[in-house]
Scaffold this motif. Sequence first.
Motif, mmCIF file in Angstrom:
data_model
loop_
_atom_site.group_PDB
_atom_site.id
_atom_site.type_symbol
_atom_site.label_atom_id
_atom_site.label_comp_id
_atom_site.label_asym_id
_atom_site.label_seq_id
_atom_site.Cartn_x
_atom_site.Cartn_y
_atom_site.Cartn_z
ATOM 1 N N TYR A 298 0.847 -1.206 0.000
ATOM 2 C CA TYR A 298 0.000 0.000 0.000
ATOM 3 C C TYR A 298 0.879 1.253 0.000
ATOM 4 O O TYR A 298 0.677 2.172 -0.780
ATOM 5 N N TYR B 121 -8.270 -4.197 -1.371
ATOM 6 C CA TYR B 121 -8.426 -3.924 0.054
ATOM 7 C C TYR B 121 -9.071 -5.139 0.701
ATOM 8 O O TYR B 121 -9.813 -5.871 0.053
ATOM 9 N N ASN C 80 -1.839 -6.383 -5.036
ATOM 10 C CA ASN C 80 -1.140 -5.111 -4.817
ATOM 11 C C ASN C 80 0.343 -5.200 -5.133
ATOM 12 O O ASN C 80 0.960 -4.210 -5.529
#
Length: 191
Positions: free
Chosen positions: A22, A97, A143
């Motif tokens: 992130y 997420y 991610n």
Amino acid sequence: MKNFLDIDEQIERSEKYLDFYYAGYQKTLSKFSILSILYSLMAIYLIQIFKFPFENIKALIFLPLVFYSIFLAFFLFNIITSIYNAYLILKPVDVAYINEPRFFYEKIKKQYETALATTNTAVLNEYIKATYLKELESAIEANSALYKEKSRYYYNAFTKGLLALVFYIFCSSFVILFAKNGIEKIEISNV
């Protein structure tokens, strides 16, 4: 000593990796300001660079005009490639997420209670932890790929931007050296 088979340690490690990706993704996006400064520097003489060969086609001898054309072509190729990669950096993507904690201790717990036909909290806890870990791992995988992709786009945009800057300096030095009036005045007026 770390136990890599312990689910609690796997969850802890996965949460750290997820935070890393992130943060890395956000840092890559924040580096776009460096590219915008680079592009702003090149915008100073951009109009003069494109006008130069048309205004001075008869005054220039053949060899400098050929060199200028080559430098201009390399400049255009590199700046277009850099801007395209900058666009790919800013292009919206789906960041993975994980669900909120309530999702796990309410919805997932109820699903396991009905599927396993048990209310044993120790058994339910292990199943919920495994589900949480699986979701963490899928978010990390998504991610991680996103971070690597955006980092590659930034690298391409920055290196092509620097190459474009080198050819921009060559082209702008032609404009300055072969200017008809010696010093070109840039007029700023209110529109």
